[in-house]
Enzyme design. Structure first.
Site, PDB file in Angstrom:
ATOM      1  N   TYR A  36      -4.271   5.244 -13.171  1.00  0.00           N
ATOM      2  CA  TYR A  36      -5.673   4.366 -11.902  1.00  0.00           C
ATOM      3  C   TYR A  36      -4.615   3.023 -11.364  1.00  0.00           C
ATOM      4  O   TYR A  36      -3.521   2.945 -12.019  1.00  0.00           O
ATOM      5  CB  TYR A  36      -6.512   3.756 -13.106  1.00  0.00           C
ATOM      6  CG  TYR A  36      -6.281   3.175 -14.110  1.00  0.00           C
ATOM      7  CD1 TYR A  36      -4.865   3.230 -15.223  1.00  0.00           C
ATOM      8  CD2 TYR A  36      -6.198   1.637 -14.065  1.00  0.00           C
ATOM      9  CE1 TYR A  36      -4.683   2.219 -16.071  1.00  0.00           C
ATOM     10  CE2 TYR A  36      -5.720   0.499 -15.066  1.00  0.00           C
ATOM     11  CZ  TYR A  36      -4.972   0.904 -15.943  1.00  0.00           C
ATOM     12  OH  TYR A  36      -4.440  -0.177 -16.924  1.00  0.00           O
ATOM     13  N   ARG A  72       1.620   1.776  -5.971  1.00  0.00           N
ATOM     14  CA  ARG A  72       2.352   2.443  -6.855  1.00  0.00           C
ATOM     15  C   ARG A  72       1.523   3.721  -7.804  1.00  0.00           C
ATOM     16  O   ARG A  72       1.461   4.476  -8.625  1.00  0.00           O
ATOM     17  CB  ARG A  72       1.063   1.034  -7.810  1.00  0.00           C
ATOM     18  CG  ARG A  72       1.494   0.887  -9.717  1.00  0.00           C
ATOM     19  CD  ARG A  72       1.757  -0.878 -10.402  1.00  0.00           C
ATOM     20  NE  ARG A  72       0.513  -0.908 -10.021  1.00  0.00           N
ATOM     21  CZ  ARG A  72      -0.076  -1.959 -10.936  1.00  0.00           C
ATOM     22  NH1 ARG A  72       1.310  -2.714 -11.184  1.00  0.00           N
ATOM     23  NH2 ARG A  72      -1.232  -2.115 -10.574  1.00  0.00           N
ATOM     24  N   ARG A 116      -9.799  24.226 -21.093  1.00  0.00           N
ATOM     25  CA  ARG A 116      -8.939  23.274 -21.828  1.00  0.00           C
ATOM     26  C   ARG A 116      -7.637  23.994 -22.339  1.00  0.00           C
ATOM     27  O   ARG A 116      -7.682  25.090 -22.858  1.00  0.00           O
ATOM     28  CB  ARG A 116      -9.279  22.392 -23.280  1.00  0.00           C
ATOM     29  CG  ARG A 116      -8.834  21.585 -23.859  1.00  0.00           C
ATOM     30  CD  ARG A 116      -9.422  20.924 -24.928  1.00  0.00           C
ATOM     31  NE  ARG A 116      -8.608  19.882 -25.691  1.00  0.00           N
ATOM     32  CZ  ARG A 116      -7.814  20.332 -26.670  1.00  0.00           C
ATOM     33  NH1 ARG A 116      -7.050  21.856 -26.288  1.00  0.00           N
ATOM     34  NH2 ARG A 116      -6.792  19.331 -26.842  1.00  0.00           N
ATOM     35  N   HIS A 162      -3.451  22.896 -22.425  1.00  0.00           N
ATOM     36  CA  HIS A 162      -2.565  21.510 -22.268  1.00  0.00           C
ATOM     37  C   HIS A 162      -1.946  22.164 -20.819  1.00  0.00           C
ATOM     38  O   HIS A 162      -1.645  20.568 -20.336  1.00  0.00           O
ATOM     39  CB  HIS A 162      -1.830  21.204 -23.768  1.00  0.00           C
ATOM     40  CG  HIS A 162      -1.609  20.939 -24.893  1.00  0.00           C
ATOM     41  ND1 HIS A 162      -3.094  21.362 -25.194  1.00  0.00           N
ATOM     42  CD2 HIS A 162      -1.586  19.818 -25.149  1.00  0.00           C
ATOM     43  CE1 HIS A 162      -3.671  20.726 -26.670  1.00  0.00           C
ATOM     44  NE2 HIS A 162      -2.723  19.197 -26.351  1.00  0.00           N
ATOM     45  N   LYS A 190       0.763   3.562 -14.108  1.00  0.00           N
ATOM     46  CA  LYS A 190      -0.778   3.251 -14.816  1.00  0.00           C
ATOM     47  C   LYS A 190      -1.494   4.808 -15.284  1.00  0.00           C
ATOM     48  O   LYS A 190      -2.294   4.883 -14.427  1.00  0.00           O
ATOM     49  CB  LYS A 190      -1.202   2.264 -13.925  1.00  0.00           C
ATOM     50  CG  LYS A 190      -1.880   1.871 -14.059  1.00  0.00           C
ATOM     51  CD  LYS A 190      -2.290   0.046 -13.191  1.00  0.00           C
ATOM     52  CE  LYS A 190      -2.553  -0.785 -13.249  1.00  0.00           C
ATOM     53  NZ  LYS A 190      -3.215  -1.347 -14.297  1.00  0.00           N
ATOM     54  N   GLU A 215       5.754  -7.045 -22.794  1.00  0.00           N
ATOM     55  CA  GLU A 215       4.379  -6.775 -21.785  1.00  0.00           C
ATOM     56  C   GLU A 215       2.739  -7.254 -22.345  1.00  0.00           C
ATOM     57  O   GLU A 215       2.591  -7.538 -23.731  1.00  0.00           O
ATOM     58  CB  GLU A 215       4.236  -6.866 -20.712  1.00  0.00           C
ATOM     59  CG  GLU A 215       3.685  -4.589 -21.173  1.00  0.00           C
ATOM     60  CD  GLU A 215       3.785  -4.132 -20.248  1.00  0.00           C
ATOM     61  OE1 GLU A 215       3.470  -4.175 -18.614  1.00  0.00           O
ATOM     62  OE2 GLU A 215       3.452  -3.033 -19.931  1.00  0.00           O
ATOM     63  N   LEU A 268       4.168  -2.326 -16.975  1.00  0.00           N
ATOM     64  CA  LEU A 268       4.032  -1.934 -15.922  1.00  0.00           C
ATOM     65  C   LEU A 268       4.059  -3.166 -14.379  1.00  0.00           C
ATOM     66  O   LEU A 268       4.714  -4.147 -15.523  1.00  0.00           O
ATOM     67  CB  LEU A 268       3.093  -1.599 -16.063  1.00  0.00           C
ATOM     68  CG  LEU A 268       1.797  -1.571 -14.587  1.00  0.00           C
ATOM     69  CD1 LEU A 268       2.201  -0.267 -14.235  1.00  0.00           C
ATOM     70  CD2 LEU A 268       0.686  -2.097 -14.405  1.00  0.00           C
TER      71      LEU A 268
HETATM   72  N1  PDD Z   1      -4.443  -4.362 -16.049  1.00  0.00           N
HETATM   73  N2  PDD Z   1       0.775  -4.718 -17.612  1.00  0.00           N
HETATM   74  C1  PDD Z   1      -0.443  -3.882 -18.508  1.00  0.00           C
HETATM   75  C2  PDD Z   1      -0.042  -2.531 -19.083  1.00  0.00           C
HETATM   76  C3  PDD Z   1      -1.120  -3.839 -17.220  1.00  0.00           C
HETATM   77  O1  PDD Z   1      -2.451  -3.095 -17.617  1.00  0.00           O
HETATM   78  C4  PDD Z   1      -1.501  -4.606 -16.355  1.00  0.00           C
HETATM   79  C5  PDD Z   1      -2.750  -4.461 -14.913  1.00  0.00           C
HETATM   80  C6  PDD Z   1      -0.338  -5.563 -15.974  1.00  0.00           C
HETATM   81  C7  PDD Z   1      -0.494  -6.211 -14.639  1.00  0.00           C
HETATM   82  O2  PDD Z   1      -0.415  -5.667 -13.516  1.00  0.00           O
HETATM   83  P1  PDD Z   1      -0.972  -6.286 -12.130  1.00  0.00           P
HETATM   84  O3  PDD Z   1      -0.293  -7.393 -12.068  1.00  0.00           O
HETATM   85  O4  PDD Z   1      -0.660  -5.565 -11.275  1.00  0.00           O
HETATM   86  O5  PDD Z   1      -2.340  -6.062 -12.467  1.00  0.00           O
HETATM   87  C8  PDD Z   1       1.386  -5.381 -16.538  1.00  0.00           C
HETATM   88  C9  PDD Z   1      -5.039  -3.933 -15.100  1.00  0.00           C
HETATM   89  C10 PDD Z   1      -5.992  -5.172 -14.792  1.00  0.00           C
HETATM   90  C11 PDD Z   1      -6.460  -3.267 -15.919  1.00  0.00           C
HETATM   91  O6  PDD Z   1      -5.586  -2.263 -16.586  1.00  0.00           O
HETATM   92  O7  PDD Z   1      -7.684  -3.503 -15.943  1.00  0.00           O
END
Ligand code: PDD
Length: 289
Positions: A33, A52, A100, A102, A147, A180, A205
């Protein structure tokens, strides 16, 4: 106005049953996403989010469902149909729909969903006051650079933070390093005024806001060190903050119930917050000192 979503070539009411039961996103969290900010009708950092997304898809060997151009057009049309100028766009791509199993389906066709909603950006007071975070042991998978929609550990951590009256849960690795947040990147400012944040790699991320802040800091002559930092360092830091597309540059004034410095947002953080908001068109450029 009833909300409209985009699902595989159709615009549908958000409440319509438009996704199939055997969507692999639903059954396996087999998808990725993006979350993109819209300010005054303009998509911010769209190329970076697209790049990304393509990288995440490539790492999981999911064929992009549409071209970058077509996705841009879909996002704009979804915004138009929802009449939104300040918004958060959510793009989800799953590997497709199949009985379904895997194993990858033989000829998968990725499912694409786009939703938009009114911007939940922090208020001026929240940005001024900063926030509190808790720390949790990182229980996520080993590819946090992708992501992925598989966010169970992040969901549990964020819920735990909210129940403790905090905005975020900082993920701590087995060596005691801060990686993070559950949905944001983590930063400190050391006693020399240098920015410190975890380096890119599978542990975090690569945030788009993170990259923007690094660029802005360098333009300002502020040194940025990309290295892991310990929880103790964070507790002894001059300042701390977090960054994300929706939380912007948010001061962190308390970690696990202990104040960071004097418990007030720091000057380096606030300068970056202002610059970031101005660069993203959220406040007038003249408001930046
Ligand atoms: N989250 N780290 C993680 C685990 C994240 O899910 C996100 C973003 C970030 C920051 O990334 P960015 O600056 O590109 O938004 C770091 C989004 C906003 C979400 O899951 O809603």
């Amino acid at each position: 106005m009833a909300r409209t979503a985009y699902v595989n070539g159709r615009y549908v009411g958000i409440k319509e049953p438009a996704v199939r039961i055997e969507d692999r996103g639903y059954q396996f969290a087999d998808g990725v996403y993006e979350v993109i900010k819209v300010v005054g009708g303009e998509l911010r950092d769209l190329d970076r989010h697209m790049a990304r997304l393509e990288r995440s898809l490539g790492e999981l060997r999911i064929e992009p469902p549409v071209s970058r151009r077509a996705l841009g057009a879909v996002i704009r049309e979804t915004l138009r149909r929802n009449g939104l100028k300040n918004a958060i766009v959510y793009v989800q791509v799953s590997r497709g729909t199949a009985p379904r199993n895997h194993l990858f389906p033989r000829a998968p066709r990725a499912n694409l969903v786009v939703t938009v909603r009114r911007a939940p950006f922090p208020s001026a007071a929240e940005l001024q006051d900063g926030c509190a975070v808790i720390t949790v042991a990182d229980q996520r998978w080993g590819r946090c650079d992708i992501k992925s929609i598989s966010l169970l550990a992040n969901v549990l951590a964020k819920q735990q933070a909210a129940e403790a009256g905090c905005r975020e849960a900082w993920q701590i690795d087995e060596k005691g390093m801060v990686r993070e947040g559950s949905a944001s990147n983590a930063w400190i400012v050391d006693m020399q005024g240098r920015l410190i944040t975890h380096p890119l790699g599978p542990e975090i991320l690569g945030g788009i806001t993170r990259a923007r802040v690094i660029e802005m800091a360098k333009e300002e002559g502020v040194e940025v060190i990309e290295r892991p930092f310990t929880l103790d360092e964070a507790l002894e830091a001059r300042e701390a903050f977090l960054t994300s597309t929706s939380s912007l540059v948010m001061p962190v004034v308390e970690i696990d119930g202990r104040s960071v410095a004097n418990g007030k947002p720091g000057s380096v953080t606030m300068a970056l917050q202002n610059r970031y908001r101005a660069a993203q068109g959220m406040i007038a450029k003249s408001a930046v000192t």
